[in-house]
Design a protein around this motif. Structure first.
Motif, PDB file in Angstrom:
ATOM      1  N   GLN A 169     101.868 -63.757  36.884  1.00  0.00           N
ATOM      2  CA  GLN A 169     102.740 -64.388  35.891  1.00  0.00           C
ATOM      3  C   GLN A 169     102.559 -63.762  34.509  1.00  0.00           C
ATOM      4  O   GLN A 169     103.513 -63.629  33.742  1.00  0.00           O
ATOM      5  N   LEU A 253     108.377 -74.835  46.621  1.00  0.00           N
ATOM      6  CA  LEU A 253     108.332 -75.190  45.204  1.00  0.00           C
ATOM      7  C   LEU A 253     109.425 -74.489  44.402  1.00  0.00           C
ATOM      8  O   LEU A 253     110.003 -75.073  43.475  1.00  0.00           O
ATOM      9  N   LYS A 254     109.746 -73.260  44.780  1.00  0.00           N
ATOM     10  CA  LYS A 254     110.763 -72.500  44.042  1.00  0.00           C
ATOM     11  C   LYS A 254     112.176 -72.928  44.420  1.00  0.00           C
ATOM     12  O   LYS A 254     113.012 -73.171  43.545  1.00  0.00           O
ATOM     13  N   HIS A 257     112.471 -77.292  44.361  1.00  0.00           N
ATOM     14  CA  HIS A 257     112.158 -77.966  43.092  1.00  0.00           C
ATOM     15  C   HIS A 257     112.314 -77.078  41.858  1.00  0.00           C
ATOM     16  O   HIS A 257     112.097 -77.557  40.739  1.00  0.00           O
ATOM     17  N   GLN A 258     112.665 -75.814  42.059  1.00  0.00           N
ATOM     18  CA  GLN A 258     112.802 -74.881  40.930  1.00  0.00           C
ATOM     19  C   GLN A 258     111.564 -74.903  40.030  1.00  0.00           C
ATOM     20  O   GLN A 258     111.644 -74.960  38.803  1.00  0.00           O
ATOM     21  N   SER A 259     110.390 -74.887  40.670  1.00  0.00           N
ATOM     22  CA  SER A 259     109.120 -74.989  39.927  1.00  0.00           C
ATOM     23  C   SER A 259     108.150 -73.910  40.379  1.00  0.00           C
ATOM     24  O   SER A 259     107.014 -74.208  40.788  1.00  0.00           O
ATOM     25  N   ASP A 261     106.481 -72.051  38.652  1.00  0.00           N
ATOM     26  CA  ASP A 261     105.301 -72.031  37.790  1.00  0.00           C
ATOM     27  C   ASP A 261     104.145 -72.848  38.344  1.00  0.00           C
ATOM     28  O   ASP A 261     102.992 -72.682  37.918  1.00  0.00           O
ATOM     29  N   LEU A 262     104.428 -73.743  39.298  1.00  0.00           N
ATOM     30  CA  LEU A 262     103.371 -74.561  39.895  1.00  0.00           C
ATOM     31  C   LEU A 262     102.642 -73.857  41.038  1.00  0.00           C
ATOM     32  O   LEU A 262     101.600 -74.331  41.493  1.00  0.00           O
ATOM     33  N   SER A 319     109.953 -85.046  43.394  1.00  0.00           N
ATOM     34  CA  SER A 319     109.426 -84.292  42.248  1.00  0.00           C
ATOM     35  C   SER A 319     108.519 -83.168  42.716  1.00  0.00           C
ATOM     36  O   SER A 319     107.863 -83.263  43.760  1.00  0.00           O
ATOM     37  N   ALA A 320     108.468 -82.113  41.936  1.00  0.00           N
ATOM     38  CA  ALA A 320     107.660 -80.954  42.283  1.00  0.00           C
ATOM     39  C   ALA A 320     106.169 -81.278  42.283  1.00  0.00           C
ATOM     40  O   ALA A 320     105.422 -80.837  43.159  1.00  0.00           O
ATOM     41  N   THR A 321     105.742 -82.076  41.306  1.00  0.00           N
ATOM     42  CA  THR A 321     104.320 -82.417  41.203  1.00  0.00           C
ATOM     43  C   THR A 321     103.872 -83.236  42.414  1.00  0.00           C
ATOM     44  O   THR A 321     102.798 -82.990  42.987  1.00  0.00           O
TER      45      THR A 321
END
Length: 424
Positions: A169, A253-254, A257-259, A261-262, A319-321
């Motif tokens: 990243q 996740l991508k 959840h479009q996340s 970064d997690l 939720s992504a979390t």
């Protein structure tokens, strides 16, 4: 060259033996950092090289596992005959170099070629280690000891996610490959001077076994045991689950959840899985002492079934979390079997067959778990389960089938364990 037997016996379960276990675990960590880093970097690689989900599964799973599985059997035979120390150190040097070289790849084909060489070199490690650790420690300690070693899988994966993912990243996926590959060369130099070869079967009270058996005879003997056949099949189902979630948690996740970064944070759950592997091994040895040796298979059943509710809630979380936490917790349970699986084999074969048995085991779980799991699941995502939660549906179907089928295999293995067990 092996140490004299009288001197070697003093090293069994000694502080030095635990030091060697720690070093071998560090090497295993290195192997899984280099093995798993491709899955961690998959979103970046997929975007730069324009790859489909199927191609990601092929690159991560099949490209590595095909050659790893095929080479594991002859590597196991070589480790039963030649120096286990040499095989471990040379393998470490090669896979570290090939990980660095992967950073220069410009196409899917070049990445696959590099992964082939990583697979060849890593196939030399665990068969040799399984045999060596069986000589360094008493039989009653094996599930515990092998689980400490197996914890290196998840510490390595955790480092790949946290370290490799963070570097990717901050810079890019090529820099991440350079950074994670280089430390293995330093570890190889330390291992060469620190590890000592022990006589085979030094922990056996009854050492009357055939040292001249041919490769074909040894394989036939191993596979003739019903318990081993169910062992291979059951743990391959669990490996199917384990490798698949590792290959696609980033995609979940991508895409859902479009996340993205997690994704690196998943590494914390891999670290926790390392602890669960050690706990599982300790419980397995306790079950064997309190009830029966076959009860070590119970930990495989726990791994296959107890994770399913958490996987379901995590994969379909809003939720992504929440998805990250629940999927990570499920993986802590579903991958806890790894040390127990390797240790169980050591009770079912003769000392001069341990490395080859380990090679056969790795062959089966690699072909079924690593080679078939990610590409098949990727194909399900691409063609059958489409839509927003399509990846979740594909993964849940795979996990449910594998958990139930694996548990049935372990139950059958327990029925034949007593007649197939080798006496130490």
């Amino acid at each position: 060259m092996s140490l004299p037997k009288e001197k070697a016996k003093k090293l069994v379960s000694s502080p030095y033996a635990w030091l060697v276990l720690g070093l071998l675990t560090l090497i295993y960590i290195s192997s899984f950092v280099d093995r798993q880093i491709i899955a961690v970097l998959a979103p970046q690689i997929q975007q730069e090289l324009s790859l489909s989900n199927f191609q990601v599964g092929l690159m991560y799973g099949t490209a590595f596992s095909l050659i790893y599985a095929v080479c594991g059997i002859p590597m196991g035979r070589l480790a039963d005959i030649y120096s286990r120390k040499v095989m471990i150190v040379v393998g470490l040097i090669v896979w570290s170099l090939m990980t660095v070289i992967s950073g220069f790849a410009g196409s899917l084909a070049s990445l696959i070629i590099a992964r082939f060489f990583v697979g060849i070199s890593e196939s030399a490690l665990s068969p040799a280690v399984y045999s060596l650790l069986s000589d360094y420690f008493r039989p009653s300690q094996r599930a515990t000891v092998f689980s400490i070693y197996a914890a290196g899988i998840f510490i390595g994966i955790g480092v790949a996610f946290l370290g490799g993912g963070t570097i990717a990243q901050a810079y890019d996926w090529r820099t991440a490959l350079f950074v994670v590959g280089a430390p293995g060369l330093i570890i190889a130099a330390i291992a060469w001077f620190a590890i000592r070869e022990l006589p085979r079967g030094i922990t056996q009270t009854n050492q009357r076994f055939d040292t001249e058996a041919s490769f074909k005879e040894v394989v036939a003997y191993i596979l003739s045991k019903k318990t081993i056949r169910y062992h291979f099949l059951g743990f391959s189902f669990l490996a199917f689950t384990g490798y698949t979630i590792l290959g696609f948690v980033g995609i979940v996740l991508k895409d859902i959840h479009q996340s993205a970064d997690l994704i690196p944070q998943y590494g914390w759950f891999m670290m926790a899985t390392g602890l669960s592997v050690m706990v599982s091994g300790k419980i397995a040895d306790w079950l064997a002492q309190k009830w029966d040796a076959s009860y070590r298979f119970v930990m495989g059943m726990v791994a296959g079934l107890a994770c399913l509710p958490l996987y379901y809630m995590g994969l379909f979380a809003e939720s992504a979390t929440t998805a990250l936490v629940l999927i990570g917790a499920a993986n802590v349970i579903s991958s806890s079997y790894n040390g127990v699986a390797a240790a169980l084999l050591q009770y079912l074969v003769k000392p001069n067959m341990r490395a080859l048995a380990g090679g056969l085991y790795l062959f089966v779980i690699s072909v079924v778990g690593f080679g078939i799991g990610p590409p098949l699941t990727g194909w399900l995502m691409d063609t059958i389960f489409t839509g927003h939660y399509g990846p979740a549906k594909a993964l849940m179907l795979v996990f449910s089938c594998c958990g139930v089928l694996g548990t049935l295999c372990f139950w059958k293995a327990m029925q034949s364990y007593e007649q197939d067990e080798e006496q130490d």
